[in-house]
Design an enzyme around this catalytic site. Structure first.
Site, PDB file in Angstrom:
ATOM      1  N   LYS A  75      36.117 -20.734 -25.648  1.00 14.14           N
ATOM      2  CA  LYS A  75      36.403 -19.654 -26.588  1.00 14.14           C
ATOM      3  C   LYS A  75      36.744 -20.135 -28.002  1.00 14.14           C
ATOM      4  O   LYS A  75      36.466 -19.438 -28.979  1.00 14.14           O
ATOM      5  CB  LYS A  75      37.540 -18.783 -26.054  1.00 14.14           C
ATOM      6  N   ASP A 115      38.172  -8.635 -25.839  1.00 14.15           N
ATOM      7  CA  ASP A 115      39.436  -8.521 -25.098  1.00 14.15           C
ATOM      8  C   ASP A 115      40.500  -7.923 -26.015  1.00 14.15           C
ATOM      9  O   ASP A 115      41.233  -7.002 -25.635  1.00 14.15           O
ATOM     10  CB  ASP A 115      39.910  -9.893 -24.599  1.00 14.15           C
ATOM     11  N   GLY A 136      53.696 -14.703 -19.727  1.00  8.26           N
ATOM     12  CA  GLY A 136      52.498 -15.505 -19.865  1.00  8.26           C
ATOM     13  C   GLY A 136      52.353 -16.049 -21.270  1.00  8.26           C
ATOM     14  O   GLY A 136      52.843 -15.443 -22.234  1.00  8.26           O
ATOM     15  N   SER A 137      51.684 -17.192 -21.400  1.00  5.44           N
ATOM     16  CA  SER A 137      51.521 -17.809 -22.722  1.00  5.44           C
ATOM     17  C   SER A 137      50.169 -18.487 -22.889  1.00  5.44           C
ATOM     18  O   SER A 137      49.983 -19.275 -23.808  1.00  5.44           O
ATOM     19  CB  SER A 137      52.637 -18.839 -22.965  1.00  5.44           C
ATOM     20  N   GLY A 138      49.212 -18.196 -22.002  1.00  7.02           N
ATOM     21  CA  GLY A 138      47.891 -18.815 -22.086  1.00  7.02           C
ATOM     22  C   GLY A 138      46.983 -18.113 -23.077  1.00  7.02           C
ATOM     23  O   GLY A 138      47.433 -17.319 -23.919  1.00  7.02           O
ATOM     24  N   GLY A 139      45.679 -18.399 -22.978  1.00  9.06           N
ATOM     25  CA  GLY A 139      44.715 -17.848 -23.916  1.00  9.06           C
ATOM     26  C   GLY A 139      44.665 -16.336 -23.906  1.00  9.06           C
ATOM     27  O   GLY A 139      44.608 -15.694 -24.959  1.00  9.06           O
ATOM     28  N   MET A 140      44.678 -15.738 -22.710  1.00  5.72           N
ATOM     29  CA  MET A 140      44.628 -14.281 -22.634  1.00  5.72           C
ATOM     30  C   MET A 140      45.927 -13.675 -23.145  1.00  5.72           C
ATOM     31  O   MET A 140      45.923 -12.603 -23.761  1.00  5.72           O
ATOM     32  CB  MET A 140      44.361 -13.830 -21.196  1.00  5.72           C
TER      33      MET A 140
END
Length: 279
Positions: A75, A115, A136-140
């Site tokens: 991405k 998204d 959460g702290s990821g790409g999404m």
């Protein structure tokens, strides 16, 4: 090109759209091809993986691929390989959609992030004055957090076990950071972790405790499989409005579909394609 009914047989003029992912799934392939057939469009969608993203995007140009969905881990890398980047992708420094303008010799690649756009559309009915508790702290999580913040949700807390990533995301959003949910509560709960994901190690676990859910006024869970995660089921039982991962993935895919084809499917057609993609 037929206005309705089954799409034409494959031919030399059939337009091709693809997805590029480390671990391709059937969801996008089934979603897009279902709508091509439903609307009689002369298109074909196929999922691929690659170990050379630069060569793959070169192939999009060279072969006249009309559209390209991009998943992890590509991405960010594709941003240096396109001609134009829309604000939706610039906002989160990540691309999930590339549209190739075939009227330009050699093509013209425009990148966006559907998204981000889908989350913004889905949270529109919620009150931006409410605080957010996002796990959460990821790409999404970055995409969801930016979509919320840019929609006016300026108060919140990022909960993440990865302190470095969690603090960085919280700082970027102007939110607080916490390593655990603990006794924290907020009107809007958001899960952007794999907790509750089908076939995962936490498949039967709920991302938030009952007391946290009871104190909320709305719940968002971006886990797409299953649509009815333990968190969503608990929120429904508590009488709360929910936004599911199935809704997010369907709306972002519908946005991709429209950008690729110029045709906007109805809500009923999107729902049917989404249900078919999840079989």
């Amino acid at each position: 090109m037929p206005a309705s009914g089954r799409r034409p047989a494959l031919n030399k003029d059939t337009l091709v759209c693809i997805s590029l992912a480390a671990r391709p799934s059937n969801i996008g392939t089934r979603f897009h091809n279902y709508l091509y057939d439903e609307l009689g469009l002369d298109y074909l969608y196929k999922a691929f993986t690659t170990t050379d993203i630069a060569a793959a995007i070169g192939g999009v140009r060279a072969l006249g691929i009309r559209g390209c969905s991009v998943s992890m881990p590509f991405k960010k890398d594709v941003m240096a390989l396109v001609d134009e980047i829309e604000p939706s992708a610039l906002a989160i420094d990540a691309v999930n959609t590339i549209v190739n303008d075939l009227s330009v010799p050699g093509g013209h690649l425009t990148a966006s992030n559907t998204d981000y756009l889908a989350v913004q559309a889905l949270v529109a009915p919620l009150d931006p004055g409410d605080a957010v508790l996002m796990r959460g702290s990821g790409g999404m999580a970055k995409a969801v957090g930016a979509a919320l913040h840019d929609k006016g949700f300026h108060r919140g807390t990022v909960v993440a076990r990865n302190a470095h990533a969690g603090r960085a995301l919280a700082e970027a959003l102007g939110y607080d950071y916490a390593p655990e949910v603990g006794t924290l509560t907020a009107p809007i709960l958001v899960n952007v972790t794999p907790i509750g994901m089908a076939d995962g190690p936490d498949e039967h676990r709920c991302a938030f405790e009952p007391a946290t859910i009871q104190a909320a006024s709305a719940v968002v869970d971006v886990v797409a499989m299953p649509a009815e995660t333990p968190l969503i089921a608990a929120a429904r039982s508590a009488g709360l409005p929910v936004i599911t991962g199935a809704e997010v993935i369907a709306l972002q895919a519908a946005e991709q579909f429209t950008r690729y084809t110029g045709v906007q499917p109805t809500a009923e057609q999107v729902a049917a394609a989404s249900a078919f993609s999840r079989q």
